[in-house]
Design an enzyme around this catalytic site. Sequence first.
Site, short mmCIF file in Angstrom:
data_model
loop_
_atom_site.label_atom_id
_atom_site.label_comp_id
_atom_site.label_asym_id
_atom_site.label_seq_id
_atom_site.Cartn_x
_atom_site.Cartn_y
_atom_site.Cartn_z
N ASN A 69 -7.19 -113.58 -27.64
CA ASN A 69 -7.28 -112.55 -26.75
C ASN A 69 -8.90 -111.97 -26.76
OD1 ASN A 69 -6.95 -110.17 -28.20
ND2 ASN A 69 -4.90 -110.84 -28.01
N ASP A 101 1.93 -111.96 -27.76
CA ASP A 101 3.39 -111.64 -27.58
C ASP A 101 4.31 -112.85 -27.78
OD1 ASP A 101 3.32 -109.07 -26.60
OD2 ASP A 101 2.42 -109.42 -24.76
N PRO A 112 7.40 -111.50 -33.42
CA PRO A 112 7.87 -110.20 -33.83
C PRO A 112 6.84 -109.28 -32.99
CG PRO A 112 7.08 -111.26 -35.66
CD PRO A 112 7.06 -112.42 -34.41
N LYS A 154 6.60 -97.23 -22.73
CA LYS A 154 6.53 -98.05 -23.94
C LYS A 154 6.68 -97.06 -25.27
CE LYS A 154 3.35 -101.07 -23.56
NZ LYS A 154 2.14 -101.97 -23.33
N LYS A 209 9.80 -98.11 -27.64
CA LYS A 209 9.45 -98.63 -28.92
C LYS A 209 9.78 -97.30 -29.98
CE LYS A 209 6.24 -101.88 -27.92
NZ LYS A 209 5.15 -102.93 -28.48
O1 C5P Z 1 4.24 -104.07 -25.67
P1 C5P Z 1 2.85 -104.06 -25.81
O2 C5P Z 1 2.43 -105.37 -26.32
O3 C5P Z 1 2.10 -103.78 -24.51
O4 C5P Z 1 2.54 -103.10 -27.02
C1 C5P Z 1 1.30 -102.70 -27.38
C2 C5P Z 1 1.32 -101.90 -28.48
O5 C5P Z 1 2.38 -102.39 -29.54
C3 C5P Z 1 0.00 -102.20 -29.46
O6 C5P Z 1 0.09 -100.98 -30.44
C4 C5P Z 1 0.28 -103.21 -30.31
O7 C5P Z 1 -0.58 -103.14 -31.52
C5 C5P Z 1 1.68 -103.10 -30.66
N1 C5P Z 1 2.02 -104.80 -30.79
C6 C5P Z 1 2.49 -105.04 -32.00
N2 C5P Z 1 3.16 -106.42 -32.29
C7 C5P Z 1 3.47 -107.05 -31.03
C8 C5P Z 1 2.93 -106.67 -29.97
C9 C5P Z 1 2.44 -105.42 -29.62
O8 C5P Z 1 2.43 -104.39 -33.32
N3 C5P Z 1 3.89 -108.24 -31.40
#
Ligand code: C5P
Length: 402
Positions: free
Chosen positions: A211, A280, A306, A338, A342
């Site tokens: 990305n 993701d 994960p 979020k 989380k």
């Molecule tokens: O759910 P989302 O990906 O939007 O969440 C973003 C946050 O979660 C960021 O702080 C990112 O660093 C963390 N994240 C993570 N592991 C993942 C996906 C996101 O630590 N697999």
Amino acid sequence: MQSLANKRLLLGVTGGIAAYKSADLVRRLKEIGADVQVAMTPAATHFVGPLTFQAVSGRPVRLELLDPNAEAGMGHIELARWADLLLIAPASADFIARLAHGFANDLLSTLCLATDRPIAVAPAMNRLMWRNPATRENCRILTQRGIRLWGPAAGEQACGEVGEGRMLEPLQLRDAAIAHFTTDGSLRDLKVLITAGPTREDIDPVRFISNRSTGRMGFAVADAAACAGARVTLVSGPVSLPTPPDVERIDVASAQEMYDVVMSRATAADIFIATAAVADYRPAARTEHKIKKTQETFTLTLERNPDILATVAALDHGPFTVGFAAETRNVLEYAEDKRRRKQLDMIAANQVGVPGSGFESEQNALHVLWEGGEKVLPLADKTQLGHELIALIAERYHARRH
Ligand code: C5P
């Protein structure tokens, strides 16, 4: 506005067109109480006359190493230790090279060699000079020695080209100086674990999914945390950024690798800040050999990675967790959702996909949310924003523990 009262700054001006902006920088620093002594290299005097700096700083400018009159007032060794901070702005490629190699062939380089005070450098040069491997290597040497690099910014250059190498604006440099003096000590001796950059998910030996994250925000946060006295470990995806001073860096590529490193250190950490743009999904299978274009359409099956942040936040006796939410719309709503889902202590939300902020940009703006509170950190250089975010994290971390 924050103050620099009682702070002594030695402003080194080297030969570059951006030297004219340094006169304004002196005014900006003095406006908030700093005592500024200017020292110029001979090349700098071709761009701006010493009288200009004398007028704005209220002090005679120091120009030569062995000037009997100036030495009679304050000798150069004494001057090197008079300052609380040495700021070189603009710092030319030549000066950076001389600093990296310990030259002492003019007053300013001698002052830098003879000081035990922090040094910050604001590079200003043509984009190709900045990108040149010699300059890159010199900057790496400086950051490894604990010298701070403030900037450069990207944009239009005096030579007419566009790219990275512009000196930060006087107000940005002033803010970096404020941040330098204000955040020191707030995270003293705490262990801070930070993820940064993108991840890289292999499809075959030559292709991957990734990305637009550059890692700049995470590296700025790591730098600010180290400035605040923390013991910082930065787990970084593939980026081309120098490691901030006093930061332990562990390079990883995939989300799974990032997960493994973070989980091996998370329980020992006091604070975990997830700035990384973690993929993701990853390809369900990585082929051993390069995929050939034999089919008309091609389907790639992905599986979930994960969630590093959610896993750390769910640990018993885990660290204070801070997440980031990069969204293209409904930023606050998604971020708050979020944060709750989380179970984060704090979340920093930013809008991506708008020009001038977020991914691939020098600047960013954040809206930070926590249980029962919020704070907007307006659009600013990521270096500055890193300091502001760390100050807020330190405040909330200490508030939660009392
Ligand atoms: O759910 P989302 O990906 O939007 O969440 C973003 C946050 O979660 C960021 O702080 C990112 O660093 C963390 N994240 C993570 N592991 C993942 C996906 C996101 O630590 N697999």
